[in-house]
Write a protein that holds these residues in place. Structure first.
Motif, PDB file in Angstrom:
ATOM      1  N   THR A  98       0.842  -1.203   0.000  1.00  0.00           N
ATOM      2  CA  THR A  98       0.000   0.000   0.000  1.00  0.00           C
ATOM      3  C   THR A  98       0.876   1.251   0.000  1.00  0.00           C
ATOM      4  O   THR A  98       0.590   2.220  -0.710  1.00  0.00           O
ATOM      5  CB  THR A  98      -0.956  -0.006   1.199  1.00  0.00           C
ATOM      6  OG1 THR A  98      -1.711  -1.226   1.192  1.00  0.00           O
ATOM      7  CG2 THR A  98      -1.916   1.166   1.161  1.00  0.00           C
ATOM      8  N   LEU A  99       1.951   1.247   0.792  1.00  0.00           N
ATOM      9  CA  LEU A  99       2.890   2.377   0.802  1.00  0.00           C
ATOM     10  C   LEU A  99       3.521   2.550  -0.579  1.00  0.00           C
ATOM     11  O   LEU A  99       3.619   3.670  -1.090  1.00  0.00           O
ATOM     12  CB  LEU A  99       3.972   2.174   1.867  1.00  0.00           C
ATOM     13  CG  LEU A  99       5.068   3.233   1.911  1.00  0.00           C
ATOM     14  CD1 LEU A  99       4.497   4.614   2.216  1.00  0.00           C
ATOM     15  CD2 LEU A  99       6.129   2.851   2.932  1.00  0.00           C
ATOM     16  N   TYR A 100       3.928   1.460  -1.188  1.00  0.00           N
ATOM     17  CA  TYR A 100       4.514   1.491  -2.527  1.00  0.00           C
ATOM     18  C   TYR A 100       3.525   2.132  -3.514  1.00  0.00           C
ATOM     19  O   TYR A 100       3.882   3.034  -4.283  1.00  0.00           O
ATOM     20  CB  TYR A 100       4.876   0.072  -2.966  1.00  0.00           C
ATOM     21  CG  TYR A 100       5.470  -0.021  -4.344  1.00  0.00           C
ATOM     22  CD1 TYR A 100       6.847   0.067  -4.530  1.00  0.00           C
ATOM     23  CD2 TYR A 100       4.664  -0.203  -5.465  1.00  0.00           C
ATOM     24  CE1 TYR A 100       7.406  -0.010  -5.792  1.00  0.00           C
ATOM     25  CE2 TYR A 100       5.208  -0.274  -6.728  1.00  0.00           C
ATOM     26  CZ  TYR A 100       6.578  -0.186  -6.889  1.00  0.00           C
ATOM     27  OH  TYR A 100       7.123  -0.254  -8.153  1.00  0.00           O
ATOM     28  N   LEU A 101       2.299   1.674  -3.475  1.00  0.00           N
ATOM     29  CA  LEU A 101       1.270   2.182  -4.383  1.00  0.00           C
ATOM     30  C   LEU A 101       1.015   3.676  -4.150  1.00  0.00           C
ATOM     31  O   LEU A 101       1.038   4.474  -5.094  1.00  0.00           O
ATOM     32  CB  LEU A 101      -0.020   1.377  -4.214  1.00  0.00           C
ATOM     33  CG  LEU A 101      -1.151   1.699  -5.172  1.00  0.00           C
ATOM     34  CD1 LEU A 101      -0.748   1.379  -6.602  1.00  0.00           C
ATOM     35  CD2 LEU A 101      -2.393   0.906  -4.791  1.00  0.00           C
ATOM     36  N   PHE A 112       0.757   9.190  -5.749  1.00  0.00           N
ATOM     37  CA  PHE A 112       0.835  10.594  -5.337  1.00  0.00           C
ATOM     38  C   PHE A 112       1.544  11.446  -6.393  1.00  0.00           C
ATOM     39  O   PHE A 112       0.952  12.395  -6.938  1.00  0.00           O
ATOM     40  CB  PHE A 112       1.496  10.653  -3.956  1.00  0.00           C
ATOM     41  CG  PHE A 112       1.599  11.997  -3.293  1.00  0.00           C
ATOM     42  CD1 PHE A 112       0.935  13.124  -3.749  1.00  0.00           C
ATOM     43  CD2 PHE A 112       2.383  12.141  -2.154  1.00  0.00           C
ATOM     44  CE1 PHE A 112       1.049  14.356  -3.109  1.00  0.00           C
ATOM     45  CE2 PHE A 112       2.499  13.365  -1.504  1.00  0.00           C
ATOM     46  CZ  PHE A 112       1.843  14.468  -1.997  1.00  0.00           C
ATOM     47  N   PRO A 113       2.801  11.149  -6.757  1.00  0.00           N
ATOM     48  CA  PRO A 113       3.442  12.003  -7.763  1.00  0.00           C
ATOM     49  C   PRO A 113       2.832  11.873  -9.160  1.00  0.00           C
ATOM     50  O   PRO A 113       2.759  12.869  -9.897  1.00  0.00           O
ATOM     51  CB  PRO A 113       4.908  11.553  -7.752  1.00  0.00           C
ATOM     52  CG  PRO A 113       4.921  10.221  -7.114  1.00  0.00           C
ATOM     53  CD  PRO A 113       3.741  10.169  -6.198  1.00  0.00           C
ATOM     54  N   VAL A 114       2.378  10.684  -9.533  1.00  0.00           N
ATOM     55  CA  VAL A 114       1.768  10.529 -10.862  1.00  0.00           C
ATOM     56  C   VAL A 114       0.494  11.371 -10.959  1.00  0.00           C
ATOM     57  O   VAL A 114       0.256  12.041 -11.973  1.00  0.00           O
ATOM     58  CB  VAL A 114       1.496   9.038 -11.178  1.00  0.00           C
ATOM     59  CG1 VAL A 114       0.605   8.887 -12.399  1.00  0.00           C
ATOM     60  CG2 VAL A 114       2.818   8.303 -11.386  1.00  0.00           C
ATOM     61  N   ALA A 162      -3.777   9.694  -1.730  1.00  0.00           N
ATOM     62  CA  ALA A 162      -2.410   9.171  -1.764  1.00  0.00           C
ATOM     63  C   ALA A 162      -1.494   9.897  -0.781  1.00  0.00           C
ATOM     64  O   ALA A 162      -0.648   9.268  -0.137  1.00  0.00           O
ATOM     65  CB  ALA A 162      -1.856   9.268  -3.183  1.00  0.00           C
ATOM     66  N   MET A 163      -1.669  11.215  -0.643  1.00  0.00           N
ATOM     67  CA  MET A 163      -0.841  11.993   0.271  1.00  0.00           C
ATOM     68  C   MET A 163      -1.012  11.509   1.709  1.00  0.00           C
ATOM     69  O   MET A 163      -0.031  11.277   2.421  1.00  0.00           O
ATOM     70  CB  MET A 163      -1.208  13.482   0.171  1.00  0.00           C
ATOM     71  CG  MET A 163      -0.376  14.392   1.056  1.00  0.00           C
ATOM     72  SD  MET A 163      -0.946  16.120   1.086  1.00  0.00           S
ATOM     73  CE  MET A 163      -0.823  16.615  -0.610  1.00  0.00           C
ATOM     74  N   GLY A 174       7.032  19.446 -12.170  1.00  0.00           N
ATOM     75  CA  GLY A 174       8.468  19.195 -12.082  1.00  0.00           C
ATOM     76  C   GLY A 174       8.879  18.588 -10.754  1.00  0.00           C
ATOM     77  O   GLY A 174       9.659  17.627 -10.716  1.00  0.00           O
ATOM     78  N   THR A 175       8.349  19.125  -9.668  1.00  0.00           N
ATOM     79  CA  THR A 175       8.683  18.552  -8.361  1.00  0.00           C
ATOM     80  C   THR A 175       8.068  17.164  -8.211  1.00  0.00           C
ATOM     81  O   THR A 175       8.655  16.291  -7.567  1.00  0.00           O
ATOM     82  CB  THR A 175       8.258  19.472  -7.204  1.00  0.00           C
ATOM     83  OG1 THR A 175       6.865  19.760  -7.300  1.00  0.00           O
ATOM     84  CG2 THR A 175       9.058  20.778  -7.214  1.00  0.00           C
ATOM     85  N   ALA A 176       6.923  16.942  -8.850  1.00  0.00           N
ATOM     86  CA  ALA A 176       6.301  15.615  -8.792  1.00  0.00           C
ATOM     87  C   ALA A 176       7.134  14.585  -9.552  1.00  0.00           C
ATOM     88  O   ALA A 176       7.230  13.426  -9.130  1.00  0.00           O
ATOM     89  CB  ALA A 176       4.877  15.666  -9.347  1.00  0.00           C
ATOM     90  N   VAL A 177       7.742  14.998 -10.646  1.00  0.00           N
ATOM     91  CA  VAL A 177       8.648  14.093 -11.367  1.00  0.00           C
ATOM     92  C   VAL A 177       9.812  13.702 -10.458  1.00  0.00           C
ATOM     93  O   VAL A 177      10.194  12.529 -10.384  1.00  0.00           O
ATOM     94  CB  VAL A 177       9.159  14.729 -12.685  1.00  0.00           C
ATOM     95  CG1 VAL A 177      10.327  13.943 -13.266  1.00  0.00           C
ATOM     96  CG2 VAL A 177       8.022  14.824 -13.706  1.00  0.00           C
ATOM     97  N   LEU A 178      10.350  14.673  -9.733  1.00  0.00           N
ATOM     98  CA  LEU A 178      11.437  14.376  -8.787  1.00  0.00           C
ATOM     99  C   LEU A 178      10.954  13.427  -7.681  1.00  0.00           C
ATOM    100  O   LEU A 178      11.688  12.512  -7.289  1.00  0.00           O
ATOM    101  CB  LEU A 178      11.991  15.665  -8.177  1.00  0.00           C
ATOM    102  CG  LEU A 178      12.703  16.614  -9.135  1.00  0.00           C
ATOM    103  CD1 LEU A 178      13.107  17.898  -8.420  1.00  0.00           C
ATOM    104  CD2 LEU A 178      13.904  15.936  -9.776  1.00  0.00           C
ATOM    105  N   MET A 179       9.731  13.639  -7.199  1.00  0.00           N
ATOM    106  CA  MET A 179       9.146  12.732  -6.194  1.00  0.00           C
ATOM    107  C   MET A 179       9.061  11.318  -6.730  1.00  0.00           C
ATOM    108  O   MET A 179       9.398  10.360  -6.033  1.00  0.00           O
ATOM    109  CB  MET A 179       7.713  13.171  -5.818  1.00  0.00           C
ATOM    110  CG  MET A 179       7.592  14.233  -4.794  1.00  0.00           C
ATOM    111  SD  MET A 179       5.854  14.732  -4.592  1.00  0.00           S
ATOM    112  CE  MET A 179       5.097  13.256  -4.002  1.00  0.00           C
ATOM    113  N   LEU A 180       8.574  11.190  -7.947  1.00  0.00           N
ATOM    114  CA  LEU A 180       8.421   9.868  -8.556  1.00  0.00           C
ATOM    115  C   LEU A 180       9.780   9.189  -8.718  1.00  0.00           C
ATOM    116  O   LEU A 180       9.934   8.005  -8.392  1.00  0.00           O
ATOM    117  CB  LEU A 180       7.701   9.974  -9.901  1.00  0.00           C
ATOM    118  CG  LEU A 180       7.450   8.669 -10.639  1.00  0.00           C
ATOM    119  CD1 LEU A 180       6.626   7.702  -9.801  1.00  0.00           C
ATOM    120  CD2 LEU A 180       6.766   8.940 -11.973  1.00  0.00           C
ATOM    121  N   LEU A 181      10.751   9.926  -9.206  1.00  0.00           N
ATOM    122  CA  LEU A 181      12.096   9.363  -9.357  1.00  0.00           C
ATOM    123  C   LEU A 181      12.660   8.943  -7.988  1.00  0.00           C
ATOM    124  O   LEU A 181      13.287   7.889  -7.867  1.00  0.00           O
ATOM    125  CB  LEU A 181      13.029  10.362 -10.033  1.00  0.00           C
ATOM    126  CG  LEU A 181      12.730  10.657 -11.497  1.00  0.00           C
ATOM    127  CD1 LEU A 181      13.604  11.815 -12.014  1.00  0.00           C
ATOM    128  CD2 LEU A 181      12.903   9.412 -12.350  1.00  0.00           C
TER     129      LEU A 181
END
Length: 181
Positions: A67-70, A75-77, A101-102, A159-166
């Motif tokens: 669930t944490l992984y998901l 969240f960033p997606v 998600a947050m 942009g910050t969400a892309v960094l979160m996802l990475l």
């Protein structure tokens, strides 16, 4: 423990500032007035409430790690999609997902910390976690505001969400035990 603290800080700094930038997105990107901004903020809040109630009802589900992984990827997606979309009703739906998600992400990181920390240290560690999570969002809002000034609010959010996802991809690859709990 350090990875979870870093996780909380990165998600706070990069993800929570959507709340700060939401009035700008509502007015300048979506062309909404105060009622539209209020509706977007309400959908985010309702999503957060649904996420909190889901965690309370299920305790994070059978596999908290999954669930944490998901949640850490949704969240960033969802933020990236929110930044790209220009349809207020769809933006509201995406904010609902962001809210869920947050909160799920935040609650499960907190729960995982409490699971692994010895009883004698739990209060100190959780107070540090709260300081990192709550303290990160003003820093993130400042940075996101600066990015928004130069590139626009949607670029700051996306942009910050892309960094979160990475970051999430990197953390779960580096620490596979986080998703196995």
């Amino acid at each position: 423990l350090p990875t979870l603290m870093l996780f909380a800080m990165v998600f706070s700094v990069l993800g929570v500032p959507v709340i700060t930038l939401l009035p700008v997105v509502a007015r300048d990107v979506l062309g909404l007035g105060p009622d539209g901004y209020g509706a977007l903020m309400a959908t985010l809040g309702i999503g957060a409430m649904v996420g909190a109630l889901a965690i309370a009802a299920t305790g994070g589900g059978g596999n908290k790690g999954r669930t944490l992984y998901l949640a850490s990827h949704v969240f960033p997606v969802a933020l990236i999609a929110f930044a790209a979309v220009r349809v207020p009703s769809l933006n509201g739906l995406l904010l609902f997902v962001v809210g869920i998600a947050m909160i799920v992400n935040n609650a499960l990181v907190n729960a995982r910390l409490q699971d692994i920390v010895p009883d004698a240290m739990r209060g100190r560690v959780i107070s540090l976690y709260v300081m990192v999570y709550i303290g990160g969002s003003p820093i993130g809002s400042f940075v996101a505001g600066a990015i928004a000034k130069w590139f626009g609010a949607t670029w700051a959010i996306g942009g910050t969400a892309v960094l979160m996802l990475l970051f999430a991809l990197w953390v779960f690859r580096r620490e596979p035990a986080l998703s196995a709990h």
